[in-house]
Motif scaffolding. Structure first.
Motif, short mmCIF file in Angstrom:
data_model
loop_
_atom_site.label_atom_id
_atom_site.label_comp_id
_atom_site.label_asym_id
_atom_site.label_seq_id
_atom_site.Cartn_x
_atom_site.Cartn_y
_atom_site.Cartn_z
N CYS A 304 0.84 -1.21 0.00
CA CYS A 304 0.00 0.00 0.00
C CYS A 304 0.87 1.25 0.00
O CYS A 304 0.59 2.22 -0.72
CB CYS A 304 -0.92 0.00 1.22
N LYS A 309 -0.97 4.58 -1.33
CA LYS A 309 -2.29 4.53 -0.71
C LYS A 309 -2.22 5.04 0.72
O LYS A 309 -1.25 4.81 1.44
CB LYS A 309 -2.83 3.10 -0.72
N VAL A 311 -3.40 4.72 4.40
CA VAL A 311 -3.92 3.65 5.26
C VAL A 311 -4.07 4.18 6.68
O VAL A 311 -3.13 4.73 7.26
CB VAL A 311 -2.99 2.43 5.27
N VAL A 369 -7.59 2.89 2.57
CA VAL A 369 -7.69 1.63 3.30
C VAL A 369 -7.94 1.92 4.77
O VAL A 369 -7.30 2.80 5.36
CB VAL A 369 -6.40 0.78 3.15
N SER A 417 -4.50 -7.63 -3.62
CA SER A 417 -3.67 -6.80 -4.47
C SER A 417 -4.30 -6.55 -5.84
O SER A 417 -3.70 -5.88 -6.68
CB SER A 417 -2.29 -7.45 -4.66
#
Length: 418
Positions: A304, A309, A311, A369, A417
């Motif tokens: 991630c 990303k 998180v 996420v 993934s």
């Protein structure tokens, strides 16, 4: 180290999680530049009585005098408690002339339902701040640790209890023998004792290593719980399998003179025996399962980060702190977490020092996420956070295997993934 139940010196290593801070020792901003005490977290098994246990390196006073956990912040747990009071009152015929005592009664999450039914009750809660909240909610509560002296005093003042409830406390007592005798002191000669505790069958078979932390001194099968209760003349007469906390058992115990075990006791003992938990060799797989969870979760979080990303976490439970510390997860991989408990807002997770915010922060930031740390509440939390998918966010649960929740349905870890 000697076994705290049978004094045996034949303890074998099951899982060594390294050294971590106590799981409820959340840090203030002013404490971030100060040293932080850590203690070994090493699970062992007594080869003679088969009690799973860790060394008693912190005292209950260290943990529970001022406590960060309030039971009522979990809606499903409050419903669980209400259902227990309703069904138990009917099963045992409890009413206005009965008396219920709950040990470690927290903020009155359970006894408030007894109060609503007009059943006399008393909570025994060691944490000053949590007990105060219970009294403010109208639940009679005494601030005390349960030990033999306090049990004798409470019995002398209030009389024997028809029902003693000990939910999620039987693992929290280093003086296991003294506490068990205190339970018996509170109980009438024809009374019932109900104990809920995480089932070691699930701990071992499903690799639930994050339930191991310093305030949990021992972990029970029905087999080892029978041996522990027997030292105070209590017999397990019934057992229920529960889905709480990732899989618990509710032990019903009574004084020996009135005890007649149900068939369910034998059935669950057979389940444990078939899983190999009545022999030391049956516990050997836990270490490999814990290592697998760590590698899979770290691999996912690193992927991630590489993909850019954002998180964040949901929840700051004690079990989450075992997971974070064992895996070495810090703010570079988990930017922050949120929690419904205002006590934790503005604080930081012990050891890993991840900031804790109110839940509304997730809606404001719309992260990619959300890693849910109290994975045992998956149904409840997936419903609460169903709107995360509206901005393309994902809910990820780390245990029993890493998986994504989509409309409440888990997806295999291999698809994460995609």
């Amino acid at each position: 180290m000697q076994c705290r139940l049978c004094d045996s010196g034949r303890l074998t290593s099951v899982l060594d999680l390294g050294a971590t801070p106590p799981c409820e020792s959340f840090l203030s901003a002013a404490e971030l530049d100060l040293p932080e005490a850590t203690y070994p977290l090493h699970l062992r098994l007594c080869e003679d009585c088969l009690l799973l246990q860790i060394p008693a390196l912190i005292t209950p006073e260290d943990t529970f005098t001022e406590y960060a956990y309030f039971s009522s912040f979990s809606d499903s747990w409050v419903r669980h408690a209400e259902h227990f009071v309703t069904t138990t009152a009917e099963r045992l015929g409890l009413g206005g002339d009965s008396f219920i005592v709950e040990v470690a009664s927290n903020d009155g999450y359970l006894l408030r339902h007894a109060v609503a039914r007009g059943i006399p009750c008393l909570g025994i809660e060691p944490s000053v701040n949590v007990g105060r909240a219970a009294r403010e909610a109208g639940v009679p509560t005494e601030t005390a640790f349960l030990e033999q002296d306090s049990a004798a005093r409470i019995r002398a003042e209030h009389g024997p209890a028809d029902l003693v409830v000990a939910n999620n406390v039987y693992a929290h007592v280093p003086d296991l023998r003294g506490f068990t005798h205190a339970l018996r002191t509170l109980l009438s000669d024809d009374g019932w004792c109900s104990i809920e505790v995480h089932h070691a069958l699930n701990l071992v078979q499903l690799g639930q290593f994050d339930t191991i932390y310093h305030e949990h001194f021992q972990y029970y099968t029905v087999h080892s719980a029978q041996r522990a209760l027997a030292i105070a003349g209590l017999t397990v007469v019934d057992v229920e399998l529960l889905d709480t906390h990732g899989g618990s058992i509710r032990l019903w115990a009574r004084p020996d003179a009135v005890a007649e075990p149900s068939a369910r006791v034998g059935e669950i003992l057979d389940l444990e025996r078939a899983a190999g938990l009545h022999e030391p060799a049956g516990y050997a797989a836990l270490g490999a399962r814990a290592e697998s969870v760590r590698q899979e979760l770290l691999r996912f979080l690193l992927d991630c980060r590489a993909a850019g990303k954002r998180v964040v976490g949901y929840g700051a439970p004690g079990k989450g702190n075992t997971l974070l510390n064992y895996c070495g997860i810090r703010p570079d991989l988990l930017e922050y977490t949120v929690d419904r408990n205002p006590y934790k807002h503005g604080r930081y997770t012990p050891g890993t020092r991840i900031p804790i915010h109110p839940p509304e922060r997730i809606d404001a930031d719309e992260p990619d996420v959300v890693l849910v740390l109290p994975w045992n509440l998956e149904t409840e939390i997936t419903a609460q956070l169903s709107h995360v998918g509206e901005w393309g966010g994902e809910l990820i649960y780390p245990l029993p295997v890493l998986h994504r929740a989509t409309a409440g349905e888990p997806v295999a870890a291999g698809a994460l993934s995609e």
